[in-house]
Design a protein around this motif. Structure first.
Motif: not given
Ligand SMILES: NC(=O)C1=CN([C@@H]2O[C@H](COP(=O)(O)OP(=O)(O)OC[C@H]3O[C@@H](n4cnc5c(N)ncnc54)[C@H](OP(=O)(O)O)[C@@H]3O)[C@@H](O)[C@H]2O)C=CC1
Ligand SMILES: N[C@@H](CC=O)C(=O)O
Ligand code: NA
Length: 433
Positions: A163-182
């Protein structure tokens, strides 16, 4: 024991349980060939008998009482994939006492009661397998117990929470917010029902306690793992890390040397050149250092229905094989080494500090004197203009220093009138850039 078909009693039929049932059905031929007898599911315990089930199940096998499985003489092997602590612990204890080998995917339980349950299994000449509890689809427990059993393991570094690796990947690569990625991680089913344990690092800490126990042959407890979550990581930190040649990862560490062991979970600035840096999305990877083998890395899906079922069904095969050979429960849980945790003065790492300071004469030399007073030499020091007039940002990357000294530096920086804010503070791994 004469060869007859073996019957599984499964506790739980959710994400993992339904994957196990699917695999036993779809791989029937291969499993029967490998074992010499057929494995079938005799009973499945669920909470809600009325629930619509996406996976086909003969409704005759469903029941709602754990006792229906653990006390049924026709059940040969118990598979616990319902989760939770107390009821699962009771079910495993009773199954083992009844002479039934148990397979569990329950990391929460194994991290807390694993030591006593493994002893109970041995006392009752039964196997207790738990491969799915760490890095769902990666055979990492077998690797430590068997593949690397000849070596002396000095360190493990791992991405063990998807979960945390997914959130960090999406925040970095797709510029998603933390909430969106979670939210997306929850929808995709890798996050725990209460994702606090994912984002606050507890899920990874449980897995690191299990891995450290095996790697160091030592009773490592969950309380021995120091934990820092990911909720303070900002998009700005991710961008800054990239500028400096790092990626931000939630890493689990288990390290041992002559001073003792040190087990932690924390957000880290990891050099982009490090193989763990390229692990994206919900994937897991465990990097193991053995004195003889050197560096090894094990990569794969850490969660999900079929990847996790792969580990559970392989454990079922192992337990069934031992049952047929009459050699169940021969592996004793008898850690060879007594547990000695390193104090903060012996735990060392490099650190990345980003400070907002007054843009005045003398501030730079005050900062460097704070670091040198606490025995920290600096690999890099960079000053950039702050957003406001009269402010500057200073970024410092230290060479290796003790956590005790780093704590003292942070306290002194907080007390300094020249330092307006400690914007970020990360452990650094993989070399100063
Ligand atoms: N999901 C994953 O990717 C991974 C999960 N794990 C571990 O595997 C275990 C199962 O996880 P998962 O499949 O995701 O969980 P789910 O919530 O999807 O499924 C749990 C299942 O257990 C049943 N259940 C729960 N409590 C009880 C109870 N008290 N009595 C009877 N039945 C009960 C539920 O019944 P009902 O269907 O009626 O609600 C459900 O079928 C957990 O320990 C988890 O940590 C490990 C690795 C990866
Ligand atoms: N929530 C966990 C699921 C598997 O253990 C994760 O995100 O890794
Ligand atoms: Na595993």
């Amino acid at each position: 024991m004469t060869k007859k078909d073996l019957t599984i009693g499964m506790l739980g039929f959710g994400t993992v349980g339904s994957g196990v049932a699917t695999m036993i059905r779809d791989n029937e031929k291969e499993l029967t060939q490998r074992l010499g007898v057929k494995v079938k599911i005799g009973k499945i315990v669920v909470r809600d008998m009325e629930k619509e089930r996406g996976t086909y199940v003969d409704h005759g096998v469903l029941c709602s009482n754990v006792s229906d499985v653990i006390h049924d003489p026709d059940i040969d092997v118990v598979v616990e994939v319902m989760g939770g602590i107390e009821e699962a612990k009771y079910a495993i204890q009773e199954s083992l006492k009844a002479g039934k080998p148990v397979i569990t995917a329950n990391k929460d339980l194994m991290a807390i009661h694993g030591h006593s349950l493994l002893r109970l299994a041995h006392e009752n000449s039964c196997d207790l397998y738990y491969e799915a509890s760490v890095a769902g689809g990666i055979p990492i427990i077998r690797t430590l117990e068997d593949g690397l059993a000849s070596d002396r393991i000095s360190g493990i570094m791992g991405i063990v929470n998807g979960t945390t690796n997914y959130i960090l990947t999406k925040m970095k690569e797709e510029k998603w917010s933390y909430e969106e990625a979670l939210t997306k991680a929850q929808e995709l089913g890798f996050a725990e029902s209460d994702p606090t344990s994912d984002v606050e690092g507890l899920d990874a800490a449980r897995k690191m306690a299990i891995l450290a126990t095996l790697a160091f042959s030592m009773e490592v407890h969950l309380e021995d793992v120091s934990v820092e979550g990911m909720t303070a990581i900002s998009t700005e930190d991710l961008e800054l890390a990239e500028q400096f040649g790092y990626s931000v990862k939630m890493l689990g560490f288990a390290q041992r040397d002559e001073d003792g062991i040190d087990v932690s979970v924390e957000p880290v600035f990891l050099a982009s050149s490090h193989p763990l840096s390229s692990v994206r999305n919900e994937y897991n990877a465990v990097y193991i250092y053995g004195d003889a083998v050197g560096e090894t890395m094990f990569y794969g899906p850490g969660a999900g229905s079929m990847p996790t079922a792969t580990s559970v069904v392989s454990d079922i095969l192992a337990a069934c094989r031992n049952l047929l050979l009459g050699v169940g429960g021969k592996r004793s849980h008898n850690p060879m080494n007594s547990r000695h945790l390193k104090g903060e003065d012996h735990q060392s790492a490099q650190f990345f500090h980003r400070l907002l300071v007054k843009d005045e004469i003398g501030v730079f030399s005050e900062l460097t004197s704070i670091y040198s007073k606490h025995h920290a030499s600096l690999g890099s020091i960079i000053q950039r203009p702050g957003e406001k007039e009269g402010e500057a940002e200073v970024i410092l990357i230290t060479h290796s220093l003790s956590r005790k000294n780093q704590g003292e530096i942070i306290n002194e920086l907080k007390a300094s009138s020249s330092v307006k804010q400690i914007i970020s503070n990360y452990r650094v791994e993989g070399g100063v850039k």
